[in-house]
Design an enzyme around this catalytic site. Sequence first.
Site, PDB file in Angstrom:
ATOM      1  N   GLU A   1       0.886  -1.163   0.000  1.00 19.05           N
ATOM      2  CA  GLU A   1       0.000   0.000   0.000  1.00 19.05           C
ATOM      3  C   GLU A   1       0.913   1.199   0.000  1.00 19.05           C
ATOM      4  OE1 GLU A   1      -1.709   2.877   0.704  1.00 19.05           O
ATOM      5  OE2 GLU A   1      -2.840   2.335   2.491  1.00 19.05           O
TER       6      GLU A   1
ATOM      7  N   CYS B   1      -2.552   8.804   3.090  1.00 10.94           N
ATOM      8  CA  CYS B   1      -2.278   8.222   1.770  1.00 10.94           C
ATOM      9  C   CYS B   1      -3.468   8.406   0.843  1.00 10.94           C
ATOM     10  CB  CYS B   1      -1.882   6.753   1.888  1.00 10.94           C
ATOM     11  SG  CYS B   1      -3.066   5.742   2.761  1.00 10.94           S
TER      12      CYS B   1
HETATM   13  P1  NDP Z   1       9.053   4.726   3.934  1.00 14.76           P
HETATM   14  O1  NDP Z   1       8.331   4.122   2.815  1.00 14.76           O
HETATM   15  O2  NDP Z   1      10.500   4.926   3.802  1.00 14.76           O
HETATM   16  O3  NDP Z   1       8.807   3.872   5.265  1.00 14.76           O
HETATM   17  C1  NDP Z   1       7.690   3.025   5.482  1.00 14.76           C
HETATM   18  C2  NDP Z   1       8.121   1.878   6.352  1.00 14.76           C
HETATM   19  O4  NDP Z   1       9.116   1.101   5.682  1.00 14.76           O
HETATM   20  C3  NDP Z   1       8.772   2.318   7.666  1.00 14.76           C
HETATM   21  O5  NDP Z   1       8.412   1.426   8.704  1.00 14.76           O
HETATM   22  C4  NDP Z   1      10.241   2.218   7.344  1.00 14.76           C
HETATM   23  O6  NDP Z   1      11.051   2.083   8.474  1.00 14.76           O
HETATM   24  C5  NDP Z   1      10.269   0.959   6.515  1.00 14.76           C
HETATM   25  N1  NDP Z   1      11.458   0.813   5.679  1.00 14.76           N
HETATM   26  C6  NDP Z   1      12.325   1.758   5.258  1.00 14.76           C
HETATM   27  N2  NDP Z   1      13.289   1.218   4.473  1.00 14.76           N
HETATM   28  C7  NDP Z   1      13.023  -0.107   4.396  1.00 14.76           C
HETATM   29  C8  NDP Z   1      13.628  -1.207   3.725  1.00 14.76           C
HETATM   30  N3  NDP Z   1      14.708  -1.067   2.967  1.00 14.76           N
HETATM   31  N4  NDP Z   1      13.068  -2.427   3.851  1.00 14.76           N
HETATM   32  C9  NDP Z   1      11.951  -2.597   4.590  1.00 14.76           C
HETATM   33  N5  NDP Z   1      11.337  -1.597   5.257  1.00 14.76           N
HETATM   34  C10 NDP Z   1      11.858  -0.368   5.158  1.00 14.76           C
HETATM   35  O7  NDP Z   1       8.304   6.039   4.262  1.00 14.76           O
HETATM   36  P2  NDP Z   1       8.832   7.299   4.990  1.00 14.76           P
HETATM   37  O8  NDP Z   1       8.414   7.174   6.389  1.00 14.76           O
HETATM   38  O9  NDP Z   1      10.282   7.584   4.747  1.00 14.76           O
HETATM   39  O10 NDP Z   1       7.983   8.388   4.201  1.00 14.76           O
HETATM   40  C11 NDP Z   1       8.392   8.745   2.902  1.00 14.76           C
HETATM   41  C12 NDP Z   1       7.208   9.037   2.038  1.00 14.76           C
HETATM   42  O11 NDP Z   1       6.341   7.917   1.974  1.00 14.76           O
HETATM   43  C13 NDP Z   1       6.342  10.130   2.537  1.00 14.76           C
HETATM   44  O12 NDP Z   1       6.879  11.308   2.091  1.00 14.76           O
HETATM   45  C14 NDP Z   1       5.020   9.832   1.919  1.00 14.76           C
HETATM   46  O13 NDP Z   1       4.983  10.406   0.639  1.00 14.76           O
HETATM   47  C15 NDP Z   1       5.021   8.334   1.777  1.00 14.76           C
HETATM   48  N6  NDP Z   1       4.214   7.645   2.782  1.00 14.76           N
HETATM   49  C16 NDP Z   1       3.069   7.070   2.379  1.00 14.76           C
HETATM   50  C17 NDP Z   1       2.277   6.430   3.294  1.00 14.76           C
HETATM   51  C18 NDP Z   1       1.010   5.784   2.910  1.00 14.76           C
HETATM   52  O14 NDP Z   1       0.151   5.620   3.750  1.00 14.76           O
HETATM   53  N7  NDP Z   1       0.849   5.350   1.687  1.00 14.76           N
HETATM   54  C19 NDP Z   1       2.617   6.386   4.700  1.00 14.76           C
HETATM   55  C20 NDP Z   1       3.887   6.992   5.008  1.00 14.76           C
HETATM   56  C21 NDP Z   1       4.639   7.592   4.064  1.00 14.76           C
HETATM   57  P3  NDP Z   1      11.722   3.403   9.112  1.00 14.76           P
HETATM   58  O15 NDP Z   1      10.613   4.370   9.377  1.00 14.76           O
HETATM   59  O16 NDP Z   1      12.287   2.861  10.340  1.00 14.76           O
HETATM   60  O17 NDP Z   1      12.702   3.893   8.086  1.00 14.76           O
END
Ligand code: NDP
Length: 488
Positions: free
Chosen positions: A233, A267
């Site tokens: 998602e 989102c």
């Molecule tokens: P990320 O996609 O980077 O993070 C989402 C989750 O993935 C977090 O728990 C993160 O951990 C984890 N993660 C990060 N790197 C890895 C990896 N290599 N393998 C597995 N898991 C990983 O989102 P961000 O928090 O950095 O946000 C960035 C952008 O994502 C936002 O600007 C927004 O545009 C979008 N976003 C969209 C969402 C939605 O609901 N669709 C929700 C949140 C963000 P950790 O936080 O510890 O890095």
Amino acid sequence: MTFDSLNPADGSLVASFPVMGEAEVRGVVGTARQATAWWRGLGFDGRAERLAAWRRDIWRRVDEIAELIHRENGKPVEDAVLEVVLTVEHLHWAEKNAAKVLRAQKVNPGPLFANYSARVNYDPLGVVGVIGPWNYPLYSPNSAVAFALAVGNTVVLKPSEFTPAVSQWYVDAFAAANPDAPEGVLSLVTGLGETGAALCNAGVDKIGFTGSTRTGKRVMAQCAETLTPVVLECGGKDPVIVAGDADLRAAARAVAWGAFANSGQTCVGVERVYVVDAVADEFTALLLEQLDGVRSGQDATANYGPMTMPAQVDVVRRHVADAVERGATFLKGGPDSIGERFIEPIVMTDLPEDALAVREETFGPTLTLCRVDGVDEGIKFANDHDYALSASVFSRSHGDEIADQLRAGQVSINAVIAFAGMGAVPMGGVGASGFGRVHGADGLREFAQTRGVVRQKFGLPGFELIAIKRARHVLPVMRKVLSVRHGL
Ligand code: NDP
């Protein structure tokens, strides 16, 4: 090694958590694996009882968890309560419907195998890894966790590094409500991105991921190594079409909430509006009226809070700076609305469709408004995008007709985002917004393994189709029968 979770409003410490490495994550997944037999053995009724105990406990302590969400994510307490409401509603739906949706189903084996019976089973996968985001730190992971548990899987949850305390509370609440449950039915692993990556490689049977498209691709690539299935998602850039026959006041009210609630960090939040030219002035005036006095803050009367993830402020700044360069007109706010942690509402218009604020997920309290000649042009712009998470249309008479032309995982008519609160309605994306579904029957099946089981009820000596020494008359008879069946 530890990391700190900070209050996004003032940078104060919420709690510290261990950064778990590969070995620790594998250990937690191993414990979760051991707990699968007990959890699966409870059957649907036993699991529903346990999930209900957890749900009631969460709801009994709603103020406590809402306060923690407020502190760790920044959203107003009232919005945090709403998040808890939606979470328990989804838990309730999953717990009540798992048996009905996943019970073995008899299917017709077809005329070639009339001497057979057949059924389809929906079995648990085993251990599901859930990687959660920070924008809805309780609701969003729960969309995968509750449904995966209801199917009979055990779950290992890796929360975002920005909101681990909420997930810790959620996991602890499960254990407190179910003291008889062995360790490992629902567990937490904490850390940064590498811990999420470790979870992908720790031998789980599926990953449910919510977050950015960029990280979603990484997760998928990691999971490809072990053919671990994923449901992704990812982000969105949800459009709203306001038709000439729309209830403009209702549309303005919904857009104001959909775009600015939760600081726009949703989102399925509204990021783009395409309004038919004939009603654009009136709609714009009503929207600005709705936004009059709307502000960010941390006090009880603020409409939304700070940006949860500090780096997101830079994304908003970049999109707004690009909008200035591309000649945007600011109907509300502007570059000065962007503070260090808080951003006041920004509404932009006269932007080309290739501006960053139209193409990329902004995930902040901003909105682009575009006048279109008619609904068809609105549909064209709405659909011309990599993201296709959800979409909305406001129209008194043509809602369904327009909705059916929108490319999106879910569409709202005369509303925004409401589907996210409906247990029975599946939610997920198309294109760059990901694939797979959470919620509803599809959301349960997403975390189940489909298994066909066929049984030969009686033999057909002399007429066996699948036999090493098939009788010579079988195929000619079969060919005649099939010719009749296929109308030849
Ligand atoms: P990320 O996609 O980077 O993070 C989402 C989750 O993935 C977090 O728990 C993160 O951990 C984890 N993660 C990060 N790197 C890895 C990896 N290599 N393998 C597995 N898991 C990983 O989102 P961000 O928090 O950095 O946000 C960035 C952008 O994502 C936002 O600007 C927004 O545009 C979008 N976003 C969209 C969402 C939605 O609901 N669709 C929700 C949140 C963000 P950790 O936080 O510890 O890095």
